[in-house]
Motif scaffolding. Sequence first.
Motif, PDB file in Angstrom:
ATOM      1  N   ASP A 194       1.123  -1.323  -0.027  1.00 59.15           N
ATOM      2  CA  ASP A 194      -0.034   0.168  -0.014  1.00 59.15           C
ATOM      3  C   ASP A 194       0.932   1.153  -0.026  1.00 59.15           C
ATOM      4  OD1 ASP A 194      -1.789   2.074   0.365  1.00 59.15           O
ATOM      5  OD2 ASP A 194      -2.876   1.053   2.332  1.00 59.15           O
TER       6      ASP A 194
ATOM      7  N   ARG B 137       0.516   3.271   3.223  1.00 60.36           N
ATOM      8  CA  ARG B 137       1.422   2.643   4.260  1.00 60.36           C
ATOM      9  C   ARG B 137       2.877   2.946   4.101  1.00 60.36           C
ATOM     10  NH1 ARG B 137       0.888  -3.501   4.566  1.00 60.36           N
ATOM     11  NH2 ARG B 137      -1.096  -2.855   5.533  1.00 60.36           N
TER      12      ARG B 137
ATOM     13  N   GLY C 127       6.005   1.797  -2.111  1.00 61.88           N
ATOM     14  CA  GLY C 127       4.967   1.168  -2.446  1.00 61.88           C
ATOM     15  C   GLY C 127       5.154  -0.152  -3.398  1.00 61.88           C
TER      16      GLY C 127
ATOM     17  N   GLY D 100       2.323  -2.259  -4.870  1.00 61.69           N
ATOM     18  CA  GLY D 100       1.122  -2.674  -5.373  1.00 61.69           C
ATOM     19  C   GLY D 100       0.694  -4.122  -4.810  1.00 61.69           C
ATOM     20  N   MET D 101      -0.532  -4.620  -5.011  1.00 56.89           N
ATOM     21  CA  MET D 101      -0.763  -5.836  -4.540  1.00 56.89           C
ATOM     22  C   MET D 101      -0.425  -7.143  -5.850  1.00 56.89           C
ATOM     23  SD  MET D 101      -4.565  -5.291  -2.940  1.00 56.89           S
ATOM     24  CE  MET D 101      -4.945  -6.926  -2.366  1.00 56.89           C
TER      25      MET D 101
ATOM     26  N   GLY E 275       4.058  -6.200   5.048  1.00 58.58           N
ATOM     27  CA  GLY E 275       2.641  -6.210   4.688  1.00 58.58           C
ATOM     28  C   GLY E 275       1.805  -6.954   5.791  1.00 58.58           C
TER      29      GLY E 275
ATOM     30  N   ALA F 218      -9.614  -1.442   7.251  1.00 55.91           N
ATOM     31  CA  ALA F 218      -8.225  -0.885   6.260  1.00 55.91           C
ATOM     32  C   ALA F 218      -7.514   0.101   7.013  1.00 55.91           C
ATOM     33  CB  ALA F 218      -8.969  -0.246   5.020  1.00 55.91           C
TER      34      ALA F 218
ATOM     35  N   ARG G 252      -5.043  -1.664   8.942  1.00 59.56           N
ATOM     36  CA  ARG G 252      -3.904  -2.675   8.207  1.00 59.56           C
ATOM     37  C   ARG G 252      -2.998  -1.156   7.768  1.00 59.56           C
ATOM     38  NH1 ARG G 252      -7.330  -6.826   4.644  1.00 59.56           N
ATOM     39  NH2 ARG G 252      -8.648  -7.297   6.079  1.00 59.56           N
ATOM     40  N   GLN G 253      -3.412  -0.142   7.640  1.00 56.50           N
ATOM     41  CA  GLN G 253      -2.420   0.901   6.955  1.00 56.50           C
ATOM     42  C   GLN G 253      -1.539   1.649   8.078  1.00 56.50           C
ATOM     43  OE1 GLN G 253      -4.366   4.024   4.512  1.00 56.50           O
ATOM     44  NE2 GLN G 253      -3.083   5.720   5.695  1.00 56.50           N
TER      45      GLN G 253
END
Length: 231
Positions: free
Chosen positions: A21, A24, A61, A63-64, A89, A210, A213-214
């Motif tokens: 993220d 994050r 960052g 990405g997923m 992560g 969310a 998590r961040q």
Amino acid sequence: MSTHIGAGDGAIAPTVLLPGDPLRARWIAETFLDDAVCYSEVRGMLGFTGTWQGRPVSVQGSGMGQPSMAIYVNELFRDYDVQSIVRVGSCGALTDRLAIRDVVIASGACTDSSMNRIAFEGLDYAPVADFDLLRDAAAAAPEAHVGLIFSGDSFYSARPELLTRMVEHGVLAIEMEASALYTLAARFGRRALAICTVSDHIVTGEETTADERQETFGRMVEIALTAALGK
């Protein structure tokens, strides 16, 4: 200057923390680094460089998923001569040995991705963490769980029951990036480690928000910085 990062020469430190993220990444930079400067906003995938205890470190960052992460890892190793990458992560717990917000340090990463099978022409390559990073992270966090994780290609799997077989063979948690990270580190002769915080529990159904998590997974960042840069 690479295609997807676009940072100038010398803008990225030899050690990089890699959250999926980009928000994050910004939170890590603002919370843990001194004098952090943003070196990339390409495609909104933020990257920062600052210092931790006087030593340079970057956070980028990615990405997923393995395809997205592999773009950034390739460019970090190839174009910016990065020496160490630590993924920070989230993961989903696959066993009742884990609880929400527990930290998992991945010694190796199983996967259902075809990326390595294509690269190795059908052979099953076993992607593992750098031993020194793994050892130092485990020493810094005796409360953490060290073991295998599963890097899935699908967040919403069509066959979630198949993960039972992985659990029976010692797999602790599921995420989406570590297998490709470990493979690329081996290919470039660099160091890599994945440290993940349990954000949701496949067995109990518990989950974090969310925002949590961040911004509330600071312990794994401390472990990552200690393992990569020393106390």
